[in-house]
Enzyme design. Structure first.
Site, PDB file in Angstrom:
ATOM      1  N   LYS A  80       0.815  -1.213   0.000  1.00 20.98           N
ATOM      2  CA  LYS A  80       0.000   0.000   0.000  1.00 20.98           C
ATOM      3  C   LYS A  80       0.854   1.271   0.000  1.00 20.98           C
ATOM      4  CE  LYS A  80      -0.741   0.463   5.007  1.00 20.98           C
ATOM      5  NZ  LYS A  80      -0.192   1.818   5.157  1.00 20.98           N
ATOM      6  N   ASP A  81       2.141   1.156   0.343  1.00 24.67           N
ATOM      7  CA  ASP A  81       3.035   2.319   0.325  1.00 24.67           C
ATOM      8  C   ASP A  81       3.705   2.530  -1.020  1.00 24.67           C
ATOM      9  OD1 ASP A  81       2.530   2.857   3.005  1.00 24.67           O
ATOM     10  OD2 ASP A  81       4.234   1.666   3.707  1.00 24.67           O
ATOM     11  N   ARG A 128      -7.888   9.051   1.765  1.00 23.72           N
ATOM     12  CA  ARG A 128      -8.820   7.950   1.539  1.00 23.72           C
ATOM     13  C   ARG A 128      -9.621   7.643   2.803  1.00 23.72           C
ATOM     14  NH1 ARG A 128      -8.611   2.911   3.123  1.00 23.72           N
ATOM     15  NH2 ARG A 128      -6.493   3.198   3.885  1.00 23.72           N
ATOM     16  N   ARG A 129      -8.927   7.546   3.925  1.00 31.93           N
ATOM     17  CA  ARG A 129      -9.610   7.275   5.191  1.00 31.93           C
ATOM     18  C   ARG A 129     -10.433   8.467   5.646  1.00 31.93           C
ATOM     19  NH1 ARG A 129      -4.135   4.532   7.589  1.00 31.93           N
ATOM     20  NH2 ARG A 129      -4.591   2.362   7.013  1.00 31.93           N
ATOM     21  N   ARG A 146       1.329  11.898  11.484  1.00 31.47           N
ATOM     22  CA  ARG A 146       2.428  11.186  10.823  1.00 31.47           C
ATOM     23  C   ARG A 146       3.098  10.289  11.846  1.00 31.47           C
ATOM     24  NH1 ARG A 146       5.346  12.963   6.576  1.00 31.47           N
ATOM     25  NH2 ARG A 146       6.258  10.894   6.818  1.00 31.47           N
ATOM     26  N   ARG A 152       1.995   6.833  16.464  1.00 29.06           N
ATOM     27  CA  ARG A 152       0.626   7.343  16.359  1.00 29.06           C
ATOM     28  C   ARG A 152      -0.189   6.980  17.598  1.00 29.06           C
ATOM     29  NH1 ARG A 152      -1.255   7.315  10.017  1.00 29.06           N
ATOM     30  NH2 ARG A 152       0.784   7.757   9.139  1.00 29.06           N
ATOM     31  N   CYS A 238      -0.781   9.465  -2.919  1.00 25.78           N
ATOM     32  CA  CYS A 238      -1.254   9.972  -1.630  1.00 25.78           C
ATOM     33  C   CYS A 238      -1.932  11.336  -1.753  1.00 25.78           C
ATOM     34  CB  CYS A 238      -0.093  10.040  -0.640  1.00 25.78           C
ATOM     35  SG  CYS A 238       1.273  11.098  -1.159  1.00 25.78           S
TER      36      CYS A 238
END
Length: 297
Positions: A80-81, A128-129, A146, A152, A238
């Site tokens: 996904k990155d 997206r989220r 970040r 986080r 992104c």
């Protein structure tokens, strides 16, 4: 043969890389393996929001350079990155069995989304989220964040933040499943393209390609190909909300897709079921249709 595996330095990246190393070691004990930590631009700059960083591949460019210069033999990434394109001369080896594809909520008081008070503060670094969550709860305050998973969680616990949206895969790989308050299904929040899948990047002439062919996972590989195809067709990154999930169901694929503009004003979600043998063409058709709906209004 001594195989050098490149990895970012976070706990999650190293845990994923150690998993790949162990799989190789079990299947091919005649070789030796070592892990080399590589710091990327995305790791060094933890203050700027991802969508404001003017570069694709901010978590992979330095690692790809090491592959191309043969200072490492294999790079382990979270798929996904990865950007929608990669450097010439590189390719993906067949991937391994994936982890959970879903997003999840980590809430400070272990509530559910429906129980959060009006105006609660949720942190995420993903458009997206953010935009999908606001469709579910328009009253929420979404703030940027970040850092790696542990950073986080620490910020949530120490700051005025009520919860986080994270990938379930990362929490499970780190042994933090107990932190998950609620899983978000693909009907509620379409995940990032390739979420839960490892991208095993090598040079196109690497002997590791044949090695992974014998230990890789067919279903995960099909997901990788279809979700990467979607991302490449919409030219996603992104800077825009984009996601997809290919749910393999015997001889068919249930494909979920998301695309929006940078501001989230036009956000389109769709899903379709089609036969395996026509999957790639159908994914391209879906991607082109969503591009028309979002950008050619």
């Amino acid at each position: 043969m001594n195989i050098i595996i490149g990895s970012r330095g976070s706990k999650l990246a190293l845990k994923q890389t150690e998993y790949v190393r162990d799989m190789l070691q079990n299947a091919y004990p005649m070789h030796t393996y070592e892990i080399k930590i590589i710091h990327t631009m995305g790791d060094r700059n933890q203050n700027m929001p991802l969508d404001q960083m003017d570069a694709k591949g901010i978590f992979v460019n330095e690692i790809e350079n090491e592959l191309l210069h043969h200072t490492i033999d294999l790079a382990v990434h979270s798929l996904k990155d990865m950007p929608s394109t990669m450097s010439d001369g590189l390719t993906y080896a067949k991937t391994l069995k994936p982890s959970d594809y879903r997003d999840c909520l980590v809430l400070k008081n272990n509530q559910r989304l429906a129980d959060l008070p009006l105006g609660s503060i949720i942190a995420t670094g993903s458009k997206r989220r953010k935009y999908q969550l606001l469709k579910m709860r328009p009253d929420l305050q979404i703030v940027g964040i970040r850092g790696n998973v542990n950073t986080r969680i620490e910020k949530m616990q120490n700051q005025n933040i009520d919860g986080l949206v994270l990938a379930s895969a990362g929490l499970k790989r780190l042994g933090l499943t107990h932190m998950i308050s609620e899983y978000l299904s693909e009907d509620e929040m379409i995940p990032a393209c390739g979420q839960g899948i490892l991208a095993l990047q090598v040079c196109q002439d690497s002997p590791l390609l044949e090695m992974f062919d014998h230990i890789g996972d067919d279903e995960a590989q099909l997901r990788l190909e279809l979700e990467c195809l979607y991302l490449a067709t919409v030219n996603g990154g992104c800077h825009i909300p984009v996601g997809s999930y290919a749910k393999i169901e015997e001889q068919s694929v249930h494909f979920y897709a998301l695309l929006g503009d940078e501001e989230g004003q036009h956000l389109v979600k769709t899903d379709a079921v089609f036969a395996l043998d026509e999957a790639k063409q159908k994914v391209i058709e879906i991607a082109n249709r969503l591009k028309e709906q979002v950008y050619e209004r």
